[in-house]
Design a protein around this motif. Structure first.
Motif, PDB file in Angstrom:
ATOM      1  N   GLU A   1      -4.970  24.300 -18.654  1.00  8.75           N
ATOM      2  CA  GLU A   1      -5.937  25.393 -18.786  1.00  8.75           C
ATOM      3  C   GLU A   1      -5.344  26.722 -18.317  1.00  8.75           C
ATOM      4  O   GLU A   1      -5.638  27.781 -18.885  1.00  8.75           O
ATOM      5  CB  GLU A   1      -7.216  25.065 -18.009  1.00  8.75           C
ATOM      6  N   GLN A   2      -4.508  26.673 -17.300  1.00  5.34           N
ATOM      7  CA  GLN A   2      -3.870  27.892 -16.813  1.00  5.34           C
ATOM      8  C   GLN A   2      -2.918  28.471 -17.861  1.00  5.34           C
ATOM      9  O   GLN A   2      -2.849  29.684 -18.053  1.00  5.34           O
ATOM     10  CB  GLN A   2      -3.114  27.612 -15.514  1.00  5.34           C
ATOM     11  N   ILE A   3      -2.187  27.602 -18.536  1.00  9.73           N
ATOM     12  CA  ILE A   3      -1.270  28.062 -19.583  1.00  9.73           C
ATOM     13  C   ILE A   3      -2.044  28.759 -20.692  1.00  9.73           C
ATOM     14  O   ILE A   3      -1.674  29.859 -21.134  1.00  9.73           O
ATOM     15  CB  ILE A   3      -0.461  26.873 -20.151  1.00  9.73           C
ATOM     16  N   LYS A   4      -3.137  28.148 -21.139  1.00 12.38           N
ATOM     17  CA  LYS A   4      -3.938  28.754 -22.205  1.00 12.38           C
ATOM     18  C   LYS A   4      -4.531  30.087 -21.750  1.00 12.38           C
ATOM     19  O   LYS A   4      -4.560  31.057 -22.520  1.00 12.38           O
ATOM     20  CB  LYS A   4      -5.041  27.802 -22.640  1.00 12.38           C
ATOM     21  N   ALA A   5      -4.994  30.131 -20.508  1.00 11.67           N
ATOM     22  CA  ALA A   5      -5.574  31.367 -19.992  1.00 11.67           C
ATOM     23  C   ALA A   5      -4.543  32.489 -19.932  1.00 11.67           C
ATOM     24  O   ALA A   5      -4.848  33.656 -20.239  1.00 11.67           O
ATOM     25  CB  ALA A   5      -6.185  31.121 -18.611  1.00 11.67           C
ATOM     26  N   ARG A   6      -3.318  32.150 -19.551  1.00 11.92           N
ATOM     27  CA  ARG A   6      -2.257  33.159 -19.481  1.00 11.92           C
ATOM     28  C   ARG A   6      -1.890  33.667 -20.876  1.00 11.92           C
ATOM     29  O   ARG A   6      -1.635  34.854 -21.078  1.00 11.92           O
ATOM     30  CB  ARG A   6      -1.039  32.590 -18.772  1.00 11.92           C
ATOM     31  N   ILE A   7      -1.853  32.759 -21.843  1.00  6.06           N
ATOM     32  CA  ILE A   7      -1.578  33.178 -23.218  1.00  6.06           C
ATOM     33  C   ILE A   7      -2.665  34.123 -23.714  1.00  6.06           C
ATOM     34  O   ILE A   7      -2.382  35.188 -24.279  1.00  6.06           O
ATOM     35  CB  ILE A   7      -1.466  31.953 -24.146  1.00  6.06           C
TER      36      ILE A   7
END
Length: 276
Positions: A242-248
């Motif tokens: 979820e953190q990766i998607k949020a950063r993208i």
């Protein structure tokens, strides 16, 4: 011509399980639909027999079926049965035949089809030249060949943002998958494949569109969960998903636009004809 790429049936590149549905839902309308409409509109009519290679979830299939008319036959193939299952659900037409098939070993007679179409598929072949050779073989003399590949990932901004963030997540061990989808960006290479196969009257042109998505998070979900890269992330550290998607999504908002997102996309579209 350098023909070797990554194996299309490598487990790390498998579009199986929930991936095809997410791929189609989040990336389909955004990056694939404009090019699907474009390539289908390039078919020289009338035709009786059309082959689509690497049909995926059926975006191009839908438009080809509509433009060629119900008296023509469309054979839609892909090596991935899970992708074709999604395609069958979203495209229902009696003049389409669905078939699991390898683009490098097409199970058709020589000189059979009036037109062969492949959108964004040849990058995944472990021998790209064989894909071009097979397209020529199954075409009738005078038959039309249409294909597309992505331009450099740097010229497709949201894909580039996604790749940079996911690659940083893996630090010193970037996933092999990211070497593939945007790896056929050199028009000279594409022309060389056409020439080596024996196509005449061939062209390669850059085609640009503005992709439109409801939200940056939809784009992030598509590029992460609608791609085999999700398998590598889950294996490495699922808590970071979820953190990766949020950063993208945050980077897309910062570098591209707010929601709804509109972003430039660039690809190469090639055409050739089998000599009479």
């Amino acid at each position: 011509v350098e023909t070797k790429a990554i194996f299309m049936n490598n487990a790390s590149f498998s579009f199986g399980g929930p991936i095809p549905e997410l791929y189609d839902r989040y990336l389909g309308p955004y990056i694939f639909e404009p090019y699907a409409q474009d390539i289908a509109a390039r078919i020289k009519l009338p035709v009786k027999q059309v082959l689509e290679v690497a049909a995926g979830t059926g975006r191009v299939t839908h438009h080809i079926a509509g433009c060629i008319g119900k008296d023509a036959r469309l054979t839609a193939t892909d090596i991935n049965a899970d992708m074709l299952a999604v395609a069958r659900q979203r495209v229902n037409a009696p003049h389409i035949e669905w078939m699991t098939a390898n683009a490098m070993e097409l199970p058709f007679d020589d000189n059979y089809f009036d037109c062969v179409v492949c959108q964004f598929g040849y990058m995944f072949l472990n021998d790209r030249q064989k894909g071009f050779d097979e397209a020529l073989r199954v075409l009738k003399p005078g038959g039309q060949f249409l294909f597309s590949t992505w331009d450099k990932v740097e010229n497709n901004i949201t894909a580039y943002i996604s790749r940079q963030i996911v690659t940083a997540f893996f630090k010193d061990d970037p996933p092999e998958f990211y070497k593939v989808p945007f790896s056929m960006y050199d028009p000279a290479e594409l022309e060389a494949h056409l020439v080596a196969a024996g196509f005449g009257n061939h062209t390669v042109q850059r085609v640009s569109f503005m992709g439109e998505s409801e939200s940056a998070m939809h784009i992030a979900t598509g590029f992460v969960e609608g791609n085999p890269i999700i398998n590598e992330i889950v294996k490495h550290d699922p808590s970071q998903l979820e953190q990766i998607k949020a950063r993208i999504a945050a980077q897309i908002h910062s570098q591209v636009s707010s929601d709804p997102v509109r972003s430039p996309m660039n690809a190469w579209v090639g055409e050739g004809y089998k000599k009479v």
